[in-house]
Design an enzyme around this catalytic site. Structure first.
Site, PDB file in Angstrom:
ATOM      1  N   GLU A 609      15.596 -45.756  -6.960  1.00 30.19           N
ATOM      2  CA  GLU A 609      16.995 -46.242  -7.141  1.00 30.19           C
ATOM      3  C   GLU A 609      17.713 -46.964  -6.099  1.00 30.19           C
ATOM      4  O   GLU A 609      18.962 -47.525  -6.336  1.00 30.19           O
ATOM      5  CB  GLU A 609      17.644 -44.891  -7.335  1.00 30.19           C
ATOM      6  N   ASP A 633      21.440 -46.998 -11.014  1.00 31.56           N
ATOM      7  CA  ASP A 633      21.748 -47.046  -9.446  1.00 31.56           C
ATOM      8  C   ASP A 633      21.232 -48.143  -8.546  1.00 31.56           C
ATOM      9  O   ASP A 633      21.791 -48.736  -7.608  1.00 31.56           O
ATOM     10  CB  ASP A 633      21.481 -45.513  -8.816  1.00 31.56           C
ATOM     11  N   CYS A 680      13.847 -45.834 -16.222  1.00 33.45           N
ATOM     12  CA  CYS A 680      14.891 -44.948 -17.394  1.00 33.45           C
ATOM     13  C   CYS A 680      16.459 -45.494 -17.117  1.00 33.45           C
ATOM     14  O   CYS A 680      17.138 -44.621 -17.284  1.00 33.45           O
ATOM     15  CB  CYS A 680      14.678 -43.449 -16.925  1.00 33.45           C
TER      16      CYS A 680
HETATM   17  C1  PEP Z   1      19.516 -44.587 -12.898  1.00 36.20           C
HETATM   18  O1  PEP Z   1      20.442 -44.487 -11.955  1.00 36.20           O
HETATM   19  O2  PEP Z   1      19.299 -45.587 -13.403  1.00 36.20           O
HETATM   20  C2  PEP Z   1      19.508 -43.250 -13.648  1.00 36.20           C
HETATM   21  C3  PEP Z   1      18.416 -43.340 -14.761  1.00 36.20           C
HETATM   22  O3  PEP Z   1      20.106 -42.159 -13.373  1.00 36.20           O
HETATM   23  P1  PEP Z   1      21.512 -41.888 -13.418  1.00 36.20           P
HETATM   24  O4  PEP Z   1      22.013 -42.845 -14.413  1.00 36.20           O
HETATM   25  O5  PEP Z   1      21.551 -40.368 -14.066  1.00 36.20           O
HETATM   26  O6  PEP Z   1      22.365 -42.006 -12.246  1.00 36.20           O
HETATM   27 MG    MG Z   2      20.518 -42.522 -10.701  1.00 40.55          MG
END
Ligand code: PEP
Ligand code: MG
Length: 761
Positions: A609, A633, A680
């Site tokens: 991230e 992120d 994801c």
């Molecule tokens: C992301 O940062 O892509 C992620 C899947 O986590 P979140 O959106 O929960 O920060």
């Molecule tokens: Mg994230």
């Protein structure tokens, strides 16, 4: 100077109408600068002329009648150049245009500054005076500062149609016939029509402006009403808890009631109102002073009482601001609108009643938007011009695909949007047939389509749409709905429910990822720069007691099941964090075994991230079982663009060439180490993103359940060799816009235009 500026902005913001606001601007600016003339010109909705809309010092008769065509006069020169113009003798300038009706002959000195919002010139603010002297630099700077602040108010008037009314008249049919559109940022796709319910943030003492009372008697009445309302609330709460709370706790409510007595806080506040302050300002001062006094005390117990005083002050303020603790009434087709809609607000809505979400703050990658997508609820974020204070109960169309809103839409507009809703639903029904079919390309490449999950109700929705695993369980959501950290057993039950439902499919549990914009009410993190602060793994490694309980709960939840448990670590930025977290997970595993529970060792993976993890992807891949890119992120950190900030939302580009290069780098690193790689972030659920990621060799695309059928449809109707050809072209491009338009064209060419909607010009 700052005080005058503030006063002008406050006066303008408090104006009863836009007309009044314009008159206040010219009056206040003239007085503050001690000049003879101040006028405002605004650009017409057709963008063909600047209308003289307000003046103090020139001919009032000409207001609303005179206008300058583009290219005519100094006013339009200021607009063209989009910078101030400061002249000693305006009539000598070649662009000077003489307007006999306006009466500006005696005023030679001219200073004009543009009013600019989001790079667009909306109007021009002018000051003029008689003696042949230039306005000095300080005056120029002041006018520029003021114009920059007024821009928001003028942009707002443009959005609400007030500017159109100035040009076409209050009763003009043209103003009525046009559906006024408010623009925001697409948050969650889909279209809905419903009734607005405004949710307010809690009152804040900080936000109370210093102001004198307009009418002391009225302020005193308001204050009494608010205090009585709070007294009533306190008695009710005390009664409600009289059986369940011990007497020493109940005594707190009596203490609160005493504090509201005339010989305590209430008396002090009333005294200040009598001296001329408005009630909210008096309340703020008195509460502040008392809190300070408590906080300076040596005794820890007494110091804590400062918080009680503050709490009490906020309750009174809540009533004064008429945002009392009213019980929200949810319409059957509620469109939830708020200054900042938060994930926890969603957790409280009765199921089946929510049709849409609109937030003034935030952007498409805010967590509330992500949740909206998971819930299949259209959302528009960053609707900065929406006048939320006045729209409760009105009907609204929300278009989450283009990020647009219409208030009180005409019957005709409603009809055309209803037709779009029908077409979307029909496509969704067709896609249901794909549920049991694999995500396999026309040339036989298979990709895993998993889901991101976290909310109650997600399980059924995900399985109904054919999810092959859970790629991201956002465990913070069950933490958010509690008033303390959930126990190991409470967590185990929730996790197991998901694992059993998905058995034998793999389930990826992310360790608690709080911080940034995800707060727990019972574990506040107050930081200047939260996205660069104490987030994700940083918090849980500093609190191994929280991490261990969670890891044990996850491992136990998997007991006796065939499906793989994959524990995923968020916000990893160094190898040390991976080693420490792995050691804790191993310890948790051993402890669970020692308790006699038969469990498998979990797989452990990291989220990529932050840019550091991209550059260490190979080393990370060697140490873990899988990599999963959190592109939400990663995009924010690669591009240095806050994912929640509507001002920079257009710069948050998931298909920015730098982000695509990073994604490719991670996939290659994982392939070299034979480590499983997935993604994801929201990009995985975007048809264009999914095609490119599949081409890069991502084995798992994990997304919200809503998008899954569409992505499967795309995968099943494309050749991977074609996707790879597209990727090769895309990797040579320099901007996200190029990537987007090329990919859209490619999908349309492949007959997949239904996933790249084009009903809008
Ligand atoms: C992301 O940062 O892509 C992620 C899947 O986590 P979140 O959106 O929960 O920060
Ligand atoms: Mg994230």
């Amino acid at each position: 100077m700052l005080t005058s500026l503030r006063r002008i902005i406050q006066d303008v913001a408090a104006a009863g109408s836009f007309r009044e606001a314009l008159d206040i601007i010219v009056r206040d600016v003239r007085t503050t600068l001690g000049t003879e003339v101040c006028s405002v010109y605004l650009l017409s909705p057709e963008a063909d002329r600047y209308l003289f809309v307000a003046t103090e010092g020139l001919n009032q008769e000409a207001v609303g009648k005179l206008s300058l065509k583009l290219g005519q006069g100094l006013v339009t020169l200021v607009a063209e150049r989009a910078e101030p113009l400061n002249l000693q003798d305006a009539s000598n300038h070649p662009r000077f245009h003489y307007l006999p009706e306006i009466g500006e002959e005696p005023f030679n000195a001219f200073l004009g500054v543009p009013v600019i919002h989001h790079r667009q010139v909306l109007g021009v603010l002018i000051v003029q005076q008689r003696d042949n002297r230039r306005f000095d630099e300080e005056e120029e700077a002041l006018l520029v500062t003021l114009a920059a602040q007024l821009a928001t108010i003028i942009a707002h008037a443009e959005a609400t149609g007030d500017i159109r009314k100035l040009f076409h008249g209050d009763t003009g049919t043209e103003a009525m016939a046009t559906d006024v559109m408010f623009r925001g940022i697409p948050g969650s796709p889909g279209i809905a029509i419903g009734t607005v319910l405004v949710v307010q943030p809690p009152a804040s003492l900080e936000g109370v402006p210093e102001r004198e009372a307009e009418d002391v008697t009225t302020e005193l009445i308001l204050l009494d009403r608010a205090i009585n309302a709070v007294r009533g609330d306190l008695r009710r709460i005390s009664q409600q808890f009289s059986k369940s709370l011990p007497p020493e706790e109940l005594a707190l409510f009596d203490a609160y009631l005493h504090m509201l007595d005339d010989n305590a806080l209430a008396g002090d506040i009333r005294e200040r109102v009598r001296r001329g302050l408005w009630a909210q300002g008096a309340l703020k001062q008195v509460i502040r002073e008392h809190v300070r006094r408590f906080e300076a005390m040596e005794d820890a117990y007494l110091r804590e009482r400062g918080a009680d005083v503050e709490d009490l002050g906020l309750r009174v303020l809540g009533y004064l601001q008429d945002i009392s603790t009213r019980k929200l009434h949810f319409h059957d087709e509620t469109i939830l609108v708020g200054y900042e809609v938060t994930p926890s607000m969603l957790a409280n809505i009765p199921p089946g009643k929510l049709r849409g979400i609109v937030s003034v703050r935030g952007s498409g990658s805010s967590h509330v938007a992500i949740l909206a997508r998971a819930l299949d609820i259209p959302a528009v974020m960053g609707a900065v011009d929406l006048p939320i204070a006045t729209i409760e109960g009105q009907s609204m169309i929300i278009d989450g695909i283009y990020g647009e809103l219409y208030l009180n839409p005409s019957a005709q507009l409603q009809e055309s949007y209803r037709a779009l809703i029908v077409a979307e639903n029909q496509f969704a029904t067709e896609l249901e047939q794909l549920k049991e079919l694999p995500a396999i390309t026309l040339d036989g490449w298979r990709v895993g389509l998993w889901v991101n999950i976290g909310l109650p109700g997600d399980i059924t929705r995900s399985l109904d749409r054919g999810a092959e695993g859970i790629g991201l369980f956002r465990t913070e959501v069950p933490f958010m709905t509690k008033e303390r950290f959930p126990t190991e057993e409470e967590q185990r039950v929730i996790y197991r429910e998901h694992m059993v439902a998905f058995e034998p499919r793999p389930v990826t549990m992310r360790s608690l990822d709080i911080g940034g914009d995800k707060a727990l009410s019972y574990f506040p993190i107050d930081e200047e720069n939260p996205f660069l602060g104490w987030r994700g793994i940083r918090v849980t490694l500093d609190h191994p007691e929280i991490f261990m309980v969670q890891a044990r709960a996850m491992i136990k939840a998997n007991a006796g099941l065939q499906g793989d448990l994959r524990i995923m670590l968020p916000m990893i930025s160094s190898m040390n964090e991976v080693e420490e977290a792995k050691a804790l997970i191993h310890r948790a595993y051993i402890e669970v075994l020692e308790e006699g529970v038969q469990v498998k060792q979990p797989l452990v993976g990291v989220m990529v991230e932050v840019p550091a993890a991209v550059y260490q992807a190979r080393a990370l891949a060697r140490r873990v079982d899988f990599l999963a890119v959190g592109s939400n992120d990663l995009t924010q950190y690669m591009l240095a663009v806050d994912r929640n900030n509507p001002r920079v939302a257009s710069l948050y580009q998931e298909t920015h060439p730098a982000v695509l290069a990073a994604l490719l780098e991670v996939a290659r690193a994982a392939h070299r180490e034979n480590t499983y790689v997935g993604i994801c972030g929201e990009l995985a659920g975007n048809p264009i993103g999914a095609v490119l990621l599949m081409a890069m060799g991502y084995q798992v695309l994990s997304m919200n359940a809503t998008n899954l059928p569409k992505v499967k449809w795309v995968v099943r109707n494309i050749r991977r060799s074609d996707a790879r050809r597209m990727l090769v072209r895309v990797l040579k491009m320099n901007t996200a816009q190029e990537v987007q338009s090329y990919m859209r064209a490619q999908l349309v060419r492949a007959g997949l235009e239904r996933v790249v909607p084009t009903y809008h010009a």
